[in-house]
Design a protein around this motif. Structure first.
Motif, PDB file in Angstrom:
ATOM      1  N   THR A 197       0.830  -1.209   0.000  1.00  0.00           N
ATOM      2  CA  THR A 197       0.000   0.000   0.000  1.00  0.00           C
ATOM      3  C   THR A 197       0.865   1.261   0.000  1.00  0.00           C
ATOM      4  O   THR A 197       0.544   2.245  -0.682  1.00  0.00           O
ATOM      5  N   LEU A 198       1.959   1.230   0.740  1.00  0.00           N
ATOM      6  CA  LEU A 198       2.876   2.384   0.745  1.00  0.00           C
ATOM      7  C   LEU A 198       3.541   2.556  -0.623  1.00  0.00           C
ATOM      8  O   LEU A 198       3.724   3.683  -1.100  1.00  0.00           O
ATOM      9  N   ILE A 199       3.883   1.436  -1.258  1.00  0.00           N
ATOM     10  CA  ILE A 199       4.519   1.494  -2.576  1.00  0.00           C
ATOM     11  C   ILE A 199       3.571   2.089  -3.609  1.00  0.00           C
ATOM     12  O   ILE A 199       3.978   2.904  -4.454  1.00  0.00           O
ATOM     13  N   SER A 200       2.281   1.722  -3.546  1.00  0.00           N
ATOM     14  CA  SER A 200       1.330   2.267  -4.519  1.00  0.00           C
ATOM     15  C   SER A 200       1.176   3.775  -4.352  1.00  0.00           C
ATOM     16  O   SER A 200       1.008   4.505  -5.333  1.00  0.00           O
ATOM     17  N   ILE A 201       1.254   4.269  -3.108  1.00  0.00           N
ATOM     18  CA  ILE A 201       1.183   5.714  -2.857  1.00  0.00           C
ATOM     19  C   ILE A 201       2.419   6.413  -3.422  1.00  0.00           C
ATOM     20  O   ILE A 201       2.317   7.433  -4.124  1.00  0.00           O
ATOM     21  N   LYS A 202       3.608   5.866  -3.121  1.00  0.00           N
ATOM     22  CA  LYS A 202       4.853   6.452  -3.629  1.00  0.00           C
ATOM     23  C   LYS A 202       4.896   6.407  -5.160  1.00  0.00           C
ATOM     24  O   LYS A 202       5.390   7.338  -5.808  1.00  0.00           O
ATOM     25  N   TYR A 203       4.367   5.341  -5.718  1.00  0.00           N
ATOM     26  CA  TYR A 203       4.294   5.213  -7.176  1.00  0.00           C
ATOM     27  C   TYR A 203       3.428   6.327  -7.760  1.00  0.00           C
ATOM     28  O   TYR A 203       3.768   6.955  -8.772  1.00  0.00           O
ATOM     29  N   GLY A 204       2.294   6.590  -7.097  1.00  0.00           N
ATOM     30  CA  GLY A 204       1.413   7.674  -7.539  1.00  0.00           C
ATOM     31  C   GLY A 204       2.071   9.031  -7.410  1.00  0.00           C
ATOM     32  O   GLY A 204       1.835   9.934  -8.218  1.00  0.00           O
ATOM     33  N   GLU A 205       2.903   9.188  -6.389  1.00  0.00           N
ATOM     34  CA  GLU A 205       3.622  10.457  -6.180  1.00  0.00           C
ATOM     35  C   GLU A 205       4.783  10.634  -7.151  1.00  0.00           C
ATOM     36  O   GLU A 205       5.372  11.717  -7.246  1.00  0.00           O
ATOM     37  N   GLY A 206       5.127   9.551  -7.868  1.00  0.00           N
ATOM     38  CA  GLY A 206       6.254   9.596  -8.783  1.00  0.00           C
ATOM     39  C   GLY A 206       7.597   9.419  -8.097  1.00  0.00           C
ATOM     40  O   GLY A 206       8.652   9.638  -8.699  1.00  0.00           O
ATOM     41  N   LYS A 207       7.564   8.975  -6.829  1.00  0.00           N
ATOM     42  CA  LYS A 207       8.802   8.791  -6.060  1.00  0.00           C
ATOM     43  C   LYS A 207       9.256   7.335  -6.186  1.00  0.00           C
ATOM     44  O   LYS A 207       9.075   6.517  -5.278  1.00  0.00           O
ATOM     45  N   ILE A 208       9.835   7.018  -7.338  1.00  0.00           N
ATOM     46  CA  ILE A 208      10.205   5.641  -7.660  1.00  0.00           C
ATOM     47  C   ILE A 208      11.285   5.109  -6.721  1.00  0.00           C
ATOM     48  O   ILE A 208      11.215   3.964  -6.256  1.00  0.00           O
ATOM     49  N   LYS A 209      12.294   5.928  -6.422  1.00  0.00           N
ATOM     50  CA  LYS A 209      13.381   5.479  -5.544  1.00  0.00           C
ATOM     51  C   LYS A 209      12.857   5.162  -4.142  1.00  0.00           C
ATOM     52  O   LYS A 209      13.288   4.185  -3.516  1.00  0.00           O
ATOM     53  N   SER A 210      11.941   5.995  -3.654  1.00  0.00           N
ATOM     54  CA  SER A 210      11.351   5.729  -2.330  1.00  0.00           C
ATOM     55  C   SER A 210      10.560   4.430  -2.348  1.00  0.00           C
ATOM     56  O   SER A 210      10.609   3.642  -1.395  1.00  0.00           O
ATOM     57  N   ALA A 211       9.823   4.197  -3.440  1.00  0.00           N
ATOM     58  CA  ALA A 211       9.048   2.957  -3.574  1.00  0.00           C
ATOM     59  C   ALA A 211       9.971   1.748  -3.603  1.00  0.00           C
ATOM     60  O   ALA A 211       9.692   0.712  -2.974  1.00  0.00           O
ATOM     61  N   GLU A 212      11.087   1.864  -4.332  1.00  0.00           N
ATOM     62  CA  GLU A 212      12.045   0.762  -4.395  1.00  0.00           C
ATOM     63  C   GLU A 212      12.720   0.516  -3.052  1.00  0.00           C
ATOM     64  O   GLU A 212      13.015  -0.635  -2.701  1.00  0.00           O
TER      65      GLU A 212
END
Length: 447
Positions: A73-88
């Protein structure tokens, strides 16, 4: 196929994401059923061994949900924010700490296996079979369950068909290996466990390949860029706690519920509740599948600042769930005997179950409302509310009711307790969801 979660028509996205999630759950349920059918054919004590060691597997799966749901769920939020490195970063930390937690669970369970068996009441007749089965399952926890943990993220990124395919192929392999190991090699329950671990490991191989080598995947699992971040781990754990509570508290209540049924109704009613629970679980899979389908859409658009799209997703999901609920209740009211006959030919048990099912599952529509509500709160990083709702549904309401209502209504009080718990928790969830959506819209309009 990658879907555009931020721009495609929400109804199309919801259908595209929900159907694979529902099918994944149904396939998993079918292979579990076949697994037990194979074991039951060669040794009835094997079923007892599998059943009595279920708490071990529940603990394993609790951490799958804790880290898998919390991280995805956190990754999907970061993905939406465009923060790919944070998601990874969230993905790699989820991966590492899942391995650590499963390793600790495996070591502790193996060290204390005999005291735990004594606590569970494992008899001498079942001890050998139970140990053969659960030792394999524990040792296979890391290779087998890592894929199931990270498969939540595959789904949360919008690749629900990939997630479904991995589970489907694993389930088919499990059934084939079950037949080979149990009937041809004669390995019994140990063979069933080995088949399960091998098939689960296939999911892990697929999922790791998805995140490491697949083209077009926005979030990669970069093992050479590992940076342990305890703040990330804390956030993952916090966001996954609602699902963890659902698994653990729900299991405890299930044990308590069975004790009340035996106390007030006896073994015949326990057989009846087993049938009803199976039917209820089948219906609930549709609710949970729709909610899983909605999660990546809600999370992505919340992260992207497209709040209205995330809210619209919730409303469409509620409408869809209400429609499904009406169909389910019509089936339960008009054709309960048809459903029950799939499980037994005992006329007395059929008559008893047909009567009980209409009481026990009276709150079925509210399960769907509760499911999408908790999903929404997790998806917008409000896990405490979601945890509260899960605690209320899976223990906070039904436990006091079980100690009160049977004193006045006997065994019917047990069934009424479940219906009231589902209904009350669903209403509370809807009220909190409505308030949150209203406040979110107000905040958005003031920007």
């Amino acid at each position: 196929m990658k879907r555009d979660l931020g721009n495609e028509k929400i109804s199309v996205l919801l259908l595209d994401q929900s159907v694979p999630a529902i099918l994944s759950m149904l396939v998993a349920a079918i292979y579990n059923l076949v697994d037990r059918m194979f074991i039951g054919r060669i040794n009835s004590l094997g079923l007892t061994a599998i059943g009595i060691t279920m708490p071990f597997q529940i603990v394993q799966m609790a951490f799958v949900l804790l880290i898998g749901v919390g991280g995805s769920t956190l990754i999907s939020i970061k993905y939406g924010e465009g923060k790919i490195k944070s998601a990874e970063n969230i993905l790699i930390n989820s991966f590492i700490f899942f391995i650590i937690t499963e390793l600790l669970v495996t070591i502790l369970c193996l060290i204390f296996i005999n005291p735990i068996f004594s606590l569970l009441g494992v008899s001498n007749n079942v001890y050998g079979l139970a140990k053969d089965y659960i030792v394999v399952m524990l040792l296979g926890g890391i290779p087998g369950l890592t894929g199931y943990c990270l498969n939540n993220t595959v789904r949360s990124l919008g690749f629900s068909r990939n997630a479904m395919t991995y589970v489907l192929l694993s389930s088919v392999l499990n059934i084939i290996l079950d037949a080979i190991f149990i009937f041809i090699f004669g390995w019994g329950v140990k063979g069933a466990a080995i088949a399960t671990v091998i098939s689960q490991t296939l999911v892990t191989i697929f999922v790791l390949g998805f995140f490491i080598k697949s083209k077009g995947v926005p979030i990669k699992l970069r093992l050479n860029n590992l940076k342990v971040d305890f703040r990330v781990v804390k956030e993952v754990f916090s966001n996954g706690l609602p699902s963890f509570y659902m698994q653990v508290v729900g299991t405890v209540v299930g044990i308590l519920l069975n004790r009340f049924i035996i106390s007030y109704g006896g073994d015949y009613h326990l057989a009846s509740i087993t049938i009803i629970s199976s039917i209820g679980l089948f219906f609930s899979m549709f609710y949970y599948g729709v909610s899983q389908g909605a999660q990546p859409i809600i999370g992505y658009n919340f992260g992207a600042g497209k709040i209205e799209r995330s809210i619209k997703t919730v409303y469409l999901t509620l409408i869809f769930i209400t429609f499904i609920s009406i169909l389910f209740m019509i089936v339960l009211e008009l054709f309960p005997e048809f459903l029950v006959k799939f499980f037994t030919k005992d006329s007395g048990l059929i008559k008893l179950t047909v009567y009980n099912i209409k009481i026990y599952l009276l709150g079925l529509p509210f399960i769907g409302i509760h499911s999408i509500s908790t999903t929404y709160f997790i998806s917008i990083k409000k896990p405490r509310i979601s945890s509260l709702l899960n605690i209320l549904k899976f223990g906070g309401i039904i436990i006091p009711l079980l100690y009160i209502l049977p004193n006045f209504f006997g065994i019917n009080g047990v069934y009424i307790s479940n219906a009231l718990s589902d209904t009350i928790s669903g209403i509370i969830a809807f009220v909190l969801l409505y308030i949150q959506l209203k406040n979110t819209r107000k905040e958005q309009n003031t920007l």
